[in-house]
Design an enzyme around this catalytic site. Structure first.
Site, mmCIF file in Angstrom:
data_model
loop_
_atom_site.group_PDB
_atom_site.id
_atom_site.type_symbol
_atom_site.label_atom_id
_atom_site.label_comp_id
_atom_site.label_asym_id
_atom_site.label_seq_id
_atom_site.Cartn_x
_atom_site.Cartn_y
_atom_site.Cartn_z
ATOM 1 N N ASP A 198 0.828 -1.208 0.000
ATOM 2 C CA ASP A 198 0.000 0.000 0.000
ATOM 3 C C ASP A 198 0.861 1.256 0.000
ATOM 4 O O ASP A 198 0.512 2.253 -0.630
ATOM 5 C CB ASP A 198 -0.914 0.004 1.231
ATOM 6 C CG ASP A 198 -1.992 -1.047 1.124
ATOM 7 O OD1 ASP A 198 -2.486 -1.271 0.009
ATOM 8 O OD2 ASP A 198 -2.337 -1.654 2.157
ATOM 9 N N ALA A 211 -4.685 10.967 21.688
ATOM 10 C CA ALA A 211 -4.376 11.237 23.099
ATOM 11 C C ALA A 211 -4.800 12.634 23.555
ATOM 12 O O ALA A 211 -3.956 13.466 23.919
ATOM 13 C CB ALA A 211 -2.882 11.007 23.349
HETATM 14 P P1 NAP Z 1 3.392 1.470 6.831
HETATM 15 O O1 NAP Z 1 3.860 1.893 8.168
HETATM 16 O O2 NAP Z 1 4.055 0.327 6.151
HETATM 17 O O3 NAP Z 1 1.799 1.210 6.864
HETATM 18 C C1 NAP Z 1 1.215 0.563 7.917
HETATM 19 C C2 NAP Z 1 0.276 -0.517 7.413
HETATM 20 O O4 NAP Z 1 -0.907 0.083 6.901
HETATM 21 C C3 NAP Z 1 0.840 -1.396 6.298
HETATM 22 O O5 NAP Z 1 0.544 -2.724 6.615
HETATM 23 C C4 NAP Z 1 0.077 -0.912 5.069
HETATM 24 O O6 NAP Z 1 -0.075 -1.948 4.080
HETATM 25 C C5 NAP Z 1 -1.257 -0.583 5.690
HETATM 26 N N1 NAP Z 1 -2.135 0.327 4.947
HETATM 27 C C6 NAP Z 1 -1.836 1.420 4.204
HETATM 28 N N2 NAP Z 1 -2.955 1.978 3.712
HETATM 29 C C7 NAP Z 1 -3.992 1.228 4.145
HETATM 30 C C8 NAP Z 1 -5.399 1.288 3.984
HETATM 31 N N3 NAP Z 1 -5.972 2.267 3.281
HETATM 32 N N4 NAP Z 1 -6.153 0.349 4.595
HETATM 33 C C9 NAP Z 1 -5.609 -0.621 5.335
HETATM 34 N N5 NAP Z 1 -4.286 -0.734 5.533
HETATM 35 C C10 NAP Z 1 -3.485 0.179 4.944
HETATM 36 O O7 NAP Z 1 3.447 2.780 5.917
HETATM 37 P P2 NAP Z 1 2.946 2.894 4.430
HETATM 38 O O8 NAP Z 1 2.880 1.549 3.800
HETATM 39 O O9 NAP Z 1 3.747 3.988 3.818
HETATM 40 O O10 NAP Z 1 1.440 3.422 4.619
HETATM 41 C C11 NAP Z 1 1.188 4.706 5.101
HETATM 42 C C12 NAP Z 1 -0.025 4.632 5.978
HETATM 43 O O11 NAP Z 1 0.298 3.950 7.175
HETATM 44 C C13 NAP Z 1 -0.533 5.977 6.447
HETATM 45 O O12 NAP Z 1 -1.360 6.585 5.491
HETATM 46 C C14 NAP Z 1 -1.271 5.594 7.723
HETATM 47 O O13 NAP Z 1 -2.651 5.368 7.458
HETATM 48 C C15 NAP Z 1 -0.661 4.278 8.144
HETATM 49 N N6 NAP Z 1 -0.064 4.399 9.481
HETATM 50 C C16 NAP Z 1 -0.647 3.704 10.497
HETATM 51 C C17 NAP Z 1 -0.181 3.853 11.791
HETATM 52 C C18 NAP Z 1 -0.875 3.111 12.896
HETATM 53 O O14 NAP Z 1 -1.850 2.394 12.597
HETATM 54 N N7 NAP Z 1 -0.447 3.251 14.129
HETATM 55 C C19 NAP Z 1 0.890 4.687 12.062
HETATM 56 C C20 NAP Z 1 1.475 5.376 11.004
HETATM 57 C C21 NAP Z 1 0.981 5.227 9.701
HETATM 58 P P3 NAP Z 1 1.203 -2.587 3.315
HETATM 59 O O15 NAP Z 1 1.733 -3.601 4.246
HETATM 60 O O16 NAP Z 1 0.613 -3.204 2.078
HETATM 61 O O17 NAP Z 1 2.155 -1.449 3.035
#
Ligand code: NAP
Ligand code: MN
Length: 255
Positions: A40, A178
């Site tokens: 993603d 938070a």
């Molecule tokens: P990443 O840290 O690898 O992403 C975290 C996970 O989110 C990965 O498993 C990614 O899938 C998954 N993901 C991304 N978009 C998604 C969606 N629309 N629905 C469900 N899962 C999704 O960073 P990244 O791959 O560059 O993705 C950036 C996104 O990570 C940001 O937009 C944010 O939403 C998310 N994120 C989440 C957290 C948290 O949940 N604590 C913290 C920071 C960022 P893949 O394994 O296929 O890459």
């Protein structure tokens, strides 16, 4: 059809061979279709890369990453993808982008996110005035906020306790990170779902220590004191092989 390949290079030659066999033409800068190879994160970066021509580009994801919420084809399904593209037997699903404007004293900048914009202060309590359609709603104190789209509702927003929103619902979501709630300070404490015609303004006299992350990419804009956000009319079009509903996608990814 002009195509571009974005991301992991492992399958590039194979993809080039198969697409050129059906008379597709490689064109990295002005493609009709972008083939993102990775997870993603790769797809999110591909969307940012082609953001200025987003209305005329289709995206398709080949999943070599881990979760692959946006990526529908496996590397073993390249023949199927080529056939689907040749016969045009694909479905297109369109996801609205988040539109946000960072406003500073001297300049402002409008950008877009497919998933979300995180506004976080890792150093001290961030005070933010929240305005909805120009009306003051609350004074927030805490780590920050996440603004997310419906298609981003399964990502960071979900981890923050936000609702999963079907992408056909024209809405965007604000979730707290938070918040401080005690005798003195108070926030609503629930995620807010706003409709497309609404605008949220997040104002602060002290954004110095705030870090902005848009779709997992650090946003370097400095000296802003206001963030305005809404759901954009702009969409990202994805080629999918199935008449695939969002909830089956959610089920596949999470259950
Ligand atoms: P990443 O840290 O690898 O992403 C975290 C996970 O989110 C990965 O498993 C990614 O899938 C998954 N993901 C991304 N978009 C998604 C969606 N629309 N629905 C469900 N899962 C999704 O960073 P990244 O791959 O560059 O993705 C950036 C996104 O990570 C940001 O937009 C944010 O939403 C998310 N994120 C989440 C957290 C948290 O949940 N604590 C913290 C920071 C960022 P893949 O394994 O296929 O890459
Ligand atoms: Mn990732």
């Amino acid at each position: 059809m002009k195509y571009a390949i974005f991301g992991n290079a492992t399958y590039n030659q194979e993809i080039h061979n198969k697409l050129q066999a059906i008379n597709f033409v490689p064109e990295q800068e002005n493609p009709d279709i972008v083939i993102s190879v990775g997870g993603d994160g790769t797809m999110l970066r591909a969307v940012q890369h082609y953001i200025n021509q987003i209305n005329k580009v289709y995206f398709v994801g080949i999943k070599t990453g881990r979760l692959g919420f946006y990526t529908d084809f496996l590397p073993t399904q390249l023949d199927e993808l080529v056939e689907v593209l040749q016969k045009k037997t694909f479905e297109v699903c369109a996801f609205n982008l988040l539109e946000y404007k960072l406003v500073g004293k001297e300049h402002s900048k409008t950008s877009y996110a497919l998933n979300d914009l995180a506004i976080t202060n890792p150093v001290n309590t961030q005070i933010i005035e929240v305005l909805i359609d120009g009306l003051h709603f609350e004074t927030f104190r805490g780590t920050g906020f996440l603004l997310s789209t419906p298609s981003g509702s399964t990502a960071y927003s979900k981890s923050l306790g936000g609702s999963l929103i079907h992408p056909k619902v024209k809405a965007f979501q604000l979730t707290e990170m938070a918040s401080i709630n005690n005798r003195i300070y108070k926030t609503i404490s629930s995620p807010l779902v706003l409709h497309q015609e609404q605008t949220i303004v997040l104002k602060s006299s002290n954004y110095e220590n705030v870090v902005l992350i848009s779709d997992g990419i650090y946003e370097s804009f400095k000296d802003f004191d206001q963030i305005e956000a809404t759901l954009s009319d702009k969409t990202v079009s994805f080629v999918t092989k199935l008449k695939d509903d969002f909830w089956s996608r959610v089920q596949r990814a999470f259950i």
